[in-house]
Write an enzyme that holds these catalytic residues in place. Structure first.
Site, short mmCIF file in Angstrom:
data_model
loop_
_atom_site.label_atom_id
_atom_site.label_comp_id
_atom_site.label_asym_id
_atom_site.label_seq_id
_atom_site.Cartn_x
_atom_site.Cartn_y
_atom_site.Cartn_z
N LEU A 112 0.88 -1.17 0.00
CA LEU A 112 0.00 0.00 0.00
C LEU A 112 0.91 1.21 0.00
O LEU A 112 1.89 1.26 0.76
CB LEU A 112 -0.89 0.02 1.25
CG LEU A 112 -2.14 -0.87 1.25
CD1 LEU A 112 -2.81 -0.83 2.62
CD2 LEU A 112 -3.12 -0.44 0.17
N ASP A 113 0.62 2.20 -0.84
CA ASP A 113 1.51 3.35 -0.89
C ASP A 113 1.41 4.16 0.40
O ASP A 113 0.52 3.96 1.23
CB ASP A 113 1.25 4.21 -2.13
CG ASP A 113 -0.12 4.85 -2.14
OD1 ASP A 113 -0.49 5.50 -1.15
OD2 ASP A 113 -0.83 4.72 -3.16
N ARG A 114 2.34 5.07 0.57
CA ARG A 114 2.47 5.82 1.82
C ARG A 114 1.19 6.55 2.21
O ARG A 114 0.83 6.61 3.39
CB ARG A 114 3.62 6.82 1.70
CG ARG A 114 3.86 7.67 2.95
CD ARG A 114 5.10 8.53 2.76
NE ARG A 114 5.35 9.37 3.91
CZ ARG A 114 4.88 10.60 4.06
NH1 ARG A 114 4.10 11.14 3.10
NH2 ARG A 114 5.15 11.31 5.14
#
Length: 244
Positions: A112-114
């Protein structure tokens, strides 16, 4: 040289052997090897691509014989603001800052991206990780997406038909439904391309304000508090099509 080494059936690289034992991911194994912490038959090896037979060669990490670890499967409610990696060269917070010590040898199943939050799986079982992330499995993932404005019917139809971005990236059809929250949609995809949902929304002229993954397959985030993690139940593993 490598092709000759691989003539013996059952041979794998040293990094792969450590990963198959459930001790670490392949990338993390490579770091251990480069640091001189891994020995094969009593000799320190610094090449992650060294070929060996796990059935006949003895592997040691920090002088301790490497033995198969108990298989672990868990979920985390990842908060926004954390990167999905073990360490970050820019000093940003990582999901491992949240992971209990007993799970420190597990690796993330996908990312999951930041700026995104929600359901993130971890394991030390590489076969399970491959099962969930392999495109052939077609594991659906659902995201709750808060946008800057409501989408019109034409935008939804583009997402549900499948689209290609201006730089040539193609996305398979998504399932899109409106939730009861303002400007929020449930978006289900069977791919896991980098920042896929955000880029799809950008392609139809919308900006993502908040993105949370709510389910993987038939396993849902449920009421797991943000920043917390727990082991998956046998029933949840079954819902993912996995029986350990």
């Amino acid at each position: 040289m490598i092709s000759k080494q691989r003539r013996s059936r059952g041979q794998v690289t040293l990094a792969r052997a450590l990963s198959k034992l459930g001790l670490t991911s392949r990338s993390q194994a490579a770091e251990l090897i480069r640091a001189g912490r891994v020995a094969v038959n009593g000799e320190i090896v610094r090449r992650a691509d060294r070929w060996l037979d796990p059935k006949t060669d003895n592997i040691a990490v920090d002088s301790a014989i490497a033995r198969p670890a108990a298989r672990r499967y868990l979920m985390m409610h990842k908060p926004a603001g954390f990167v999905t990696t073990r360490s970050d060269e820019r000093g940003r917070k990582t999901v491992y800052d949240l992971l209990p010590e007993e799970f420190s040898r597990c690796f993330p199943v996908g990312r999951l991206d930041r700026d995104s939050s929600g359901l993130l799986l971890f394991t030390n079982d590489t076969r399970f990780g491959d099962h969930v992330t392999n495109p052939s499995t077609k594991m659906p993932k659902t995201y709750l997406v808060r946008l800057d404005a409501v989408m019109n019917d034409a935008a939804i139809k583009r997402l549900e038909k499948g689209l290609a971005t201006s730089n040539g990236i193609k996305y398979l059809p998504a399932h899109v439904s409106k939730t009861d929250q303002p400007c929020e949609y449930a978006v289900t995809i069977e791919e896991g391309k980098n920042r896929q949902v955000r880029r799809m929304m950008s392609e139809v002229g919308r900006v993502v304000l908040r993105l949370q993954r709510s389910s993987i397959g038939r396993v849902t985030l449920g009421n797991l508090p943000e920043g917390k993690s727990r082991e998956l139940t046998p029933g949840e593993l079954g819902l993912l099509g996995w029986h350990s």
